[in-house]
Design a protein around this motif. Structure first.
Motif, PDB file in Angstrom:
ATOM      1  N   ASN A  54       0.829  -1.202   0.000  1.00 24.78           N
ATOM      2  CA  ASN A  54       0.000   0.000   0.000  1.00 24.78           C
ATOM      3  C   ASN A  54       0.867   1.257   0.000  1.00 24.78           C
ATOM      4  O   ASN A  54       0.618   2.200  -0.765  1.00 24.78           O
ATOM      5  CB  ASN A  54      -0.926  -0.012   1.222  1.00 24.78           C
ATOM      6  N   TYR A  55       1.906   1.258   0.821  1.00 27.86           N
ATOM      7  CA  TYR A  55       2.764   2.436   0.883  1.00 27.86           C
ATOM      8  C   TYR A  55       3.665   2.545  -0.342  1.00 27.86           C
ATOM      9  O   TYR A  55       4.055   3.651  -0.729  1.00 27.86           O
ATOM     10  CB  TYR A  55       3.566   2.437   2.177  1.00 27.86           C
ATOM     11  N   ALA A  56       3.973   1.411  -0.971  1.00 29.07           N
ATOM     12  CA  ALA A  56       4.693   1.467  -2.240  1.00 29.07           C
ATOM     13  C   ALA A  56       3.827   2.155  -3.293  1.00 29.07           C
ATOM     14  O   ALA A  56       4.327   2.946  -4.112  1.00 29.07           O
ATOM     15  CB  ALA A  56       5.071   0.058  -2.698  1.00 29.07           C
ATOM     16  N   GLY A  57       2.542   1.846  -3.278  1.00 32.96           N
ATOM     17  CA  GLY A  57       1.618   2.511  -4.189  1.00 32.96           C
ATOM     18  C   GLY A  57       1.530   3.998  -3.906  1.00 32.96           C
ATOM     19  O   GLY A  57       1.523   4.819  -4.834  1.00 32.96           O
ATOM     20  N   TYR A  58       1.490   4.350  -2.624  1.00 34.96           N
ATOM     21  CA  TYR A  58       1.425   5.773  -2.265  1.00 34.96           C
ATOM     22  C   TYR A  58       2.691   6.503  -2.707  1.00 34.96           C
ATOM     23  O   TYR A  58       2.629   7.610  -3.253  1.00 34.96           O
ATOM     24  CB  TYR A  58       1.224   5.927  -0.753  1.00 34.96           C
ATOM     25  N   LEU A  59       3.861   5.866  -2.471  1.00 29.49           N
ATOM     26  CA  LEU A  59       5.118   6.481  -2.885  1.00 29.49           C
ATOM     27  C   LEU A  59       5.151   6.676  -4.401  1.00 29.49           C
ATOM     28  O   LEU A  59       5.561   7.740  -4.898  1.00 29.49           O
ATOM     29  CB  LEU A  59       6.301   5.619  -2.437  1.00 29.49           C
ATOM     30  N   SER A  60       4.712   5.667  -5.134  1.00 26.84           N
ATOM     31  CA  SER A  60       4.678   5.779  -6.597  1.00 26.84           C
ATOM     32  C   SER A  60       3.753   6.918  -7.021  1.00 26.84           C
ATOM     33  O   SER A  60       4.092   7.713  -7.904  1.00 26.84           O
ATOM     34  CB  SER A  60       4.202   4.458  -7.214  1.00 26.84           C
ATOM     35  N   GLY A  61       2.593   6.998  -6.383  1.00 24.34           N
ATOM     36  CA  GLY A  61       1.662   8.069  -6.701  1.00 24.34           C
ATOM     37  C   GLY A  61       2.210   9.434  -6.354  1.00 24.34           C
ATOM     38  O   GLY A  61       1.999  10.410  -7.090  1.00 24.34           O
ATOM     39  N   SER A  66       4.470  14.570  -8.153  1.00 23.53           N
ATOM     40  CA  SER A  66       5.540  15.564  -8.155  1.00 23.53           C
ATOM     41  C   SER A  66       5.984  15.932  -9.561  1.00 23.53           C
ATOM     42  O   SER A  66       6.558  17.008  -9.778  1.00 23.53           O
ATOM     43  CB  SER A  66       6.740  15.050  -7.355  1.00 23.53           C
ATOM     44  N   MET A  67       5.740  15.043 -10.522  1.00 23.08           N
ATOM     45  CA  MET A  67       6.156  15.305 -11.908  1.00 23.08           C
ATOM     46  C   MET A  67       5.014  15.814 -12.771  1.00 23.08           C
ATOM     47  O   MET A  67       5.179  15.992 -13.972  1.00 23.08           O
ATOM     48  CB  MET A  67       6.733  14.023 -12.509  1.00 23.08           C
ATOM     49  N   THR A  68       3.850  16.035 -12.150  1.00 22.16           N
ATOM     50  CA  THR A  68       2.672  16.476 -12.902  1.00 22.16           C
ATOM     51  C   THR A  68       2.396  17.937 -12.590  1.00 22.16           C
ATOM     52  O   THR A  68       2.081  18.284 -11.453  1.00 22.16           O
ATOM     53  CB  THR A  68       1.437  15.631 -12.536  1.00 22.16           C
ATOM     54  N   SER A  69       2.518  18.787 -13.596  1.00 25.38           N
ATOM     55  CA  SER A  69       2.301  20.217 -13.389  1.00 25.38           C
ATOM     56  C   SER A  69       1.054  20.741 -14.093  1.00 25.38           C
ATOM     57  O   SER A  69       0.554  21.808 -13.736  1.00 25.38           O
ATOM     58  CB  SER A  69       3.526  21.015 -13.859  1.00 25.38           C
ATOM     59  N   ASP A  70       0.569  20.014 -15.079  1.00 22.74           N
ATOM     60  CA  ASP A  70      -0.598  20.453 -15.835  1.00 22.74           C
ATOM     61  C   ASP A  70      -1.871  20.302 -15.009  1.00 22.74           C
ATOM     62  O   ASP A  70      -2.185  19.199 -14.545  1.00 22.74           O
ATOM     63  CB  ASP A  70      -0.708  19.647 -17.132  1.00 22.74           C
ATOM     64  N   LEU A  71      -2.604  21.385 -14.805  1.00 19.08           N
ATOM     65  CA  LEU A  71      -3.797  21.349 -13.952  1.00 19.08           C
ATOM     66  C   LEU A  71      -4.884  20.435 -14.503  1.00 19.08           C
ATOM     67  O   LEU A  71      -5.571  19.745 -13.743  1.00 19.08           O
ATOM     68  CB  LEU A  71      -4.356  22.763 -13.770  1.00 19.08           C
ATOM     69  N   VAL A  72      -5.048  20.432 -15.813  1.00 21.62           N
ATOM     70  CA  VAL A  72      -6.075  19.583 -16.421  1.00 21.62           C
ATOM     71  C   VAL A  72      -5.746  18.112 -16.202  1.00 21.62           C
ATOM     72  O   VAL A  72      -6.624  17.305 -15.866  1.00 21.62           O
ATOM     73  CB  VAL A  72      -6.215  19.895 -17.925  1.00 21.62           C
ATOM     74  N   LEU A  73      -4.483  17.755 -16.353  1.00 18.11           N
ATOM     75  CA  LEU A  73      -4.062  16.374 -16.112  1.00 18.11           C
ATOM     76  C   LEU A  73      -4.212  16.009 -14.635  1.00 18.11           C
ATOM     77  O   LEU A  73      -4.648  14.900 -14.299  1.00 18.11           O
ATOM     78  CB  LEU A  73      -2.621  16.181 -16.557  1.00 18.11           C
ATOM     79  N   THR A 112      -4.756   6.891  -3.004  1.00 19.32           N
ATOM     80  CA  THR A 112      -4.572   7.774  -1.850  1.00 19.32           C
ATOM     81  C   THR A 112      -3.712   8.976  -2.225  1.00 19.32           C
ATOM     82  O   THR A 112      -4.030  10.120  -1.875  1.00 19.32           O
ATOM     83  CB  THR A 112      -3.919   7.008  -0.682  1.00 19.32           C
ATOM     84  N   ALA A 113      -2.624   8.723  -2.949  1.00 17.72           N
ATOM     85  CA  ALA A 113      -1.764   9.820  -3.384  1.00 17.72           C
ATOM     86  C   ALA A 113      -2.517  10.751  -4.322  1.00 17.72           C
ATOM     87  O   ALA A 113      -2.424  11.983  -4.211  1.00 17.72           O
ATOM     88  CB  ALA A 113      -0.520   9.260  -4.077  1.00 17.72           C
ATOM     89  N   GLY A 114      -3.274  10.170  -5.250  1.00 17.93           N
ATOM     90  CA  GLY A 114      -4.024  10.999  -6.184  1.00 17.93           C
ATOM     91  C   GLY A 114      -5.078  11.848  -5.499  1.00 17.93           C
ATOM     92  O   GLY A 114      -5.214  13.043  -5.774  1.00 17.93           O
ATOM     93  N   GLY A 115      -5.810  11.223  -4.572  1.00 16.50           N
ATOM     94  CA  GLY A 115      -6.867  11.958  -3.889  1.00 16.50           C
ATOM     95  C   GLY A 115      -6.340  13.003  -2.937  1.00 16.50           C
ATOM     96  O   GLY A 115      -6.879  14.110  -2.857  1.00 16.50           O
ATOM     97  N   MET A 116      -5.241  12.673  -2.218  1.00 16.23           N
ATOM     98  CA  MET A 116      -4.749  13.611  -1.214  1.00 16.23           C
ATOM     99  C   MET A 116      -3.833  14.674  -1.828  1.00 16.23           C
ATOM    100  O   MET A 116      -4.049  15.871  -1.636  1.00 16.23           O
ATOM    101  CB  MET A 116      -4.005  12.879  -0.101  1.00 16.23           C
ATOM    102  N   LEU A 117      -2.824  14.267  -2.581  1.00 17.75           N
ATOM    103  CA  LEU A 117      -1.848  15.228  -3.082  1.00 17.75           C
ATOM    104  C   LEU A 117      -2.405  16.047  -4.251  1.00 17.75           C
ATOM    105  O   LEU A 117      -2.348  17.280  -4.235  1.00 17.75           O
ATOM    106  CB  LEU A 117      -0.577  14.497  -3.507  1.00 17.75           C
ATOM    107  N   LEU A 118      -2.945  15.374  -5.244  1.00 19.23           N
ATOM    108  CA  LEU A 118      -3.493  16.107  -6.387  1.00 19.23           C
ATOM    109  C   LEU A 118      -4.760  16.860  -6.004  1.00 19.23           C
ATOM    110  O   LEU A 118      -4.947  18.018  -6.384  1.00 19.23           O
ATOM    111  CB  LEU A 118      -3.779  15.143  -7.542  1.00 19.23           C
ATOM    112  N   GLY A 119      -5.631  16.206  -5.235  1.00 26.44           N
ATOM    113  CA  GLY A 119      -6.867  16.857  -4.817  1.00 26.44           C
ATOM    114  C   GLY A 119      -6.605  18.086  -3.971  1.00 26.44           C
ATOM    115  O   GLY A 119      -7.221  19.141  -4.164  1.00 26.44           O
ATOM    116  N   THR A 120      -5.660  17.974  -3.041  1.00 25.41           N
ATOM    117  CA  THR A 120      -5.310  19.122  -2.201  1.00 25.41           C
ATOM    118  C   THR A 120      -4.756  20.264  -3.045  1.00 25.41           C
ATOM    119  O   THR A 120      -5.099  21.435  -2.829  1.00 25.41           O
ATOM    120  CB  THR A 120      -4.286  18.706  -1.135  1.00 25.41           C
TER     121      THR A 120
END
Length: 241
Positions: A54-61, A66-73, A112-120
């Protein structure tokens, strides 16, 4: 009045998304762990591996974020993460195979990474763009509500439902959370101006600060993942409890 209502809906989307990806998709596993050990034959070593995946998935996410800067993406990945959070929760109740549980836990970590980091990030961008205070204290209550709420739900449901049925209940709850979390967050505005016409400028801290901060955050994460995953199982083994 309308702007304040929109602000509350955006913050509500953030809270509900965190309850989904942090509470349901990630931390429902912690209070369910003793039950899965008793009823589904999950061993101690396998339980640790599931947490590790689970944490490997979070780290990957997190690295992807961290490499995604485009807001639409970012917006697209955020919405995919919400759907994945629900699917992986359903998957936990469909099998007793540790391999598929591991796949589910890894993908749940990504969600989890997508919802927390990108969503935030999307919510912070909306607040700044609409000239609201950029404080996220209200938003992050979703983490505590998700963890505590799922633990309380397991304590209640265990009187009537086995481990598998509880995963399915959490899946249904996840669908209910997904709908407003998806609909209440507007698509991002990719312009560089606020609604008042001011230019939005990015002023990150220096490289030295970031290195120290990331090292400290890494150390905090190591202690957090171990205690947060196994504290329930440890307490469950104490005499008298």
């Amino acid at each position: 009045m309308r702007e304040q209502m929109q602000r509350m809906k955006v913050l509500g989307a953030g809270i509900l998304s965190l309850i989904l990806v942090m509470g349901v998709a990630r931390f429902a596993y912690t209070p369910l762990l003793p039950l899965m050990q008793q009823q589904a034959g999950l061993g101690v070593a396998d339980a640790g591996w599931l947490a590790a995946w689970n944490y490997a998935g979070y780290l990957s996410g997190a690295l992807i974020a961290s490499m995604t800067s485009d807001l639409v993406l970012k917006d697209r990945l955020y919405r995919i993460a919400l759907v994945v959070a629900v699917i992986t929760t359903v998957a936990m109740g469909l099998t007793t195979d540790v391999f598929w549980w591991s796949v589910s836990r890894f993908l749940a970590g990504l969600s989890t990474a997508g919802g927390m980091l990108l969503g935030t990030g999307l919510i912070l961008n909306w607040l700044i763009r609409h000239q609201h205070r950029s404080e996220l204290g209200i938003h992050f209550t979703g983490i505590g509500l998700g963890i505590a709420g799922c633990a309380a739900a397991v304590a209640l449901m265990t009187q009537w439902l086995d481990w598998r049925a509880q995963w399915f209940v959490f899946s249904a709850l996840g669908v209910l959370l997904l709908i407003p979390a998806w609909r209440w967050l507007p698509p991002p505005d990719s312009t560089s101006l606020t609604v008042g016409g001011q230019k939005m400028e990015d002023n990150p801290p220096g490289a030295g600060f970031l290195r120290v901060f990331m090292a400290a955050y890494f150390c905090a994460g190591v202690g957090y993942v171990v205690s947060a995953t196994f504290i329930v199982a440890i307490i469950d083994k104490l005499p008298g409890l």
